[in-house]
Design an enzyme around this catalytic site. Structure first.
Site, PDB file in Angstrom:
ATOM      1  N   ALA A 193       0.854  -1.192   0.000  1.00  0.00           N
ATOM      2  CA  ALA A 193       0.000   0.000   0.000  1.00  0.00           C
ATOM      3  C   ALA A 193       0.887   1.238   0.000  1.00  0.00           C
ATOM      4  O   ALA A 193       1.880   1.306   0.736  1.00  0.00           O
ATOM      5  CB  ALA A 193      -0.888  -0.021   1.246  1.00  0.00           C
ATOM      6  N   GLN A 217      -5.620  -6.763  -5.236  1.00  0.00           N
ATOM      7  CA  GLN A 217      -5.729  -7.331  -3.894  1.00  0.00           C
ATOM      8  C   GLN A 217      -6.867  -6.663  -3.133  1.00  0.00           C
ATOM      9  O   GLN A 217      -6.980  -5.436  -3.140  1.00  0.00           O
ATOM     10  CB  GLN A 217      -4.433  -7.140  -3.104  1.00  0.00           C
ATOM     11  N   CYS A 267      -1.377  -8.697   5.868  1.00  0.00           N
ATOM     12  CA  CYS A 267      -0.981  -7.354   6.288  1.00  0.00           C
ATOM     13  C   CYS A 267      -1.339  -7.120   7.750  1.00  0.00           C
ATOM     14  O   CYS A 267      -2.497  -7.297   8.138  1.00  0.00           O
ATOM     15  CB  CYS A 267      -1.690  -6.332   5.402  1.00  0.00           C
TER      16      CYS A 267
END
Ligand SMILES: Cc1cc2nc3c(=O)[nH]c(=O)nc-3n(C[C@H](O)[C@H](O)[C@H](O)COP(=O)(O)O)c2cc1C
Length: 333
Positions: free
Chosen positions: A26, A78, A108
């Site tokens: 990200a 994703q 994550c």
């Protein structure tokens, strides 16, 4: 040294051009960076994670995360979330928008994700994991892949069970970061647990975590028996690492360091893509972090790096960069 031929990884109908893939990050793996890494030979490049809550997609940030124009396929998007039906809807919409593969984020550890029991926090609830994976796989006609860690914490290393249930639900490839959720990014990734996961399933597995050199990629492939490796942070400021690793895996030889003119041209093209993708103001800001990563590898450039990251306009940012390289290239000539 004897080199094993690497079998190409197949995910559904897609045979990957390389078994070395870019990790989703990200704030990093936007379309510009994905395209750059693909050009240097990454076999896949997943998008930054997108919330499964489609009500949040109406922001500029989310729209940019869904931007694939001109990107080479197969395109991986994703998604992160906790509700099976919302995840399924997010997957469907992304397939309509051009996703060739849907990746589900259970790797994550970010608070923003985990507070809602999403990302790697989902690994705590195996029944929910099964419902999410089953629902998303049934919802879309494209392959669905999963990114996990080795477990929730060191006392609950349930990565093998998650991998087995993922395979049962129809997940077509896994990537496993060799840390537990509780480890966050501490210490070094351990790949023994990744090897144990690979041994349990038949679907392709990518080993992930602290792979930062061609030699390490080869060692981890050999030690884990994994089908491929996934590289994240080591690609920041060094997108050509995919070419270096591919070359080493194919030949056992190391590529020569890139000439400074080549590095300059890569950086220039990358900055131009960022300005075009985000517009001037945001483009300059996003470019700053990439510039610091590029220059991280060049000790002695701290003053230039500090200057580059305060500049506010694309013209000045680009000129400062090119002037630096003109001087450096002339000095080297
Ligand atoms: C800045 C940053 C952002 C990340 N964002 C995501 C993400 O959106 N989805 C995800 O599954 N993992 C994310 N990760 C984890 C990476 O995909 C990868 O698993 C991790 O960095 C370990 O690989 P590496 O040692 O090669 O960097 C992120 C990591 C970093 C450093």
């Amino acid at each position: 040294m004897a080199f094993k031929p690497r079998v190409p990884v197949k995910i559904g109908p897609f045979v990957l051009s390389s078994n070395v893939v870019l990790a989703p990050m990200a704030g990093v793996t936007d379309r510009a960076f994905r395209t750059l890494c693909r050009r240097f030979g990454a076999g896949l490049a997943a998008s930054e994670m997108l919330s499964a809550d489609v009500r949040l997609w109406n922001t500029r940030k989310s729209r940019l995360r869904m931007e694939h124009h001109g990107e080479p396929g197969p395109r991986v998007v994703q998604i992160a979330g906790f509700d099976p039906l919302m995840m399924a809807e997010a997957a469907r919409r992304n397939v309509q928008e051009g996703a060739d593969i849907i990746d589900i984020n259970m790797g994550c550890p970010a608070k923003k994700v985990c507070n809602r029991l999403a990302g790697s926090a989902l690994m705590q609830d195996e029944a929910l994991v099964a419902r999410i994976l089953h629902t998303v796989v049934q919802a879309v006609p494209v392959p669905v892949t999963l990114k996990t860690r080795t477990g929730w914490n060191r006392d609950n290393k349930n990565g093998i069970r998650i991998a087995a249930l993922a395979e049962d639900c129809g997940i077509q490839a896994l990537s496993v970061h060799g840390r537990t959720r509780a480890d966050m990014y501490q210490g070094m990734a351990e790949h023994e647990s990744v090897a144990a996961i690979k041994a349990r399933v038949k679907i392709p597995v990518f080993a992930n975590g602290d792979i930062d050199t061609p030699q390490r990629a080869a060692d981890i492939l050999d030690a884990t028996g994994c089908d491929g490796v996934m590289i994240g942070r080591a690609a920041q400021g060094r997108p050509w690492i995919f070419d270096e690793v591919n070359f080493f895996l194919a030949t056992g030889e190391f590529r020569a360091e890139l000439a400074m003119e080549k590095v300059r041209d890569i950086m220039r093209a990358h900055l131009e893509d960022l300005y075009a993708l985000y517009g001037d103001a945001t483009g300059v800001r996003v470019a700053r972090k990439h510039l610091s990563w590029y220059f991280r590898q060049h000790p002695g450039q701290e003053a230039l790096r500090d200057r580059l990251v305060t500049i506010e306009t694309p013209g000045e940012q680009m000129n400062t960069l090119l002037e630096h390289f003109d001087v450096s290239v002339n000095r080297a000539a």
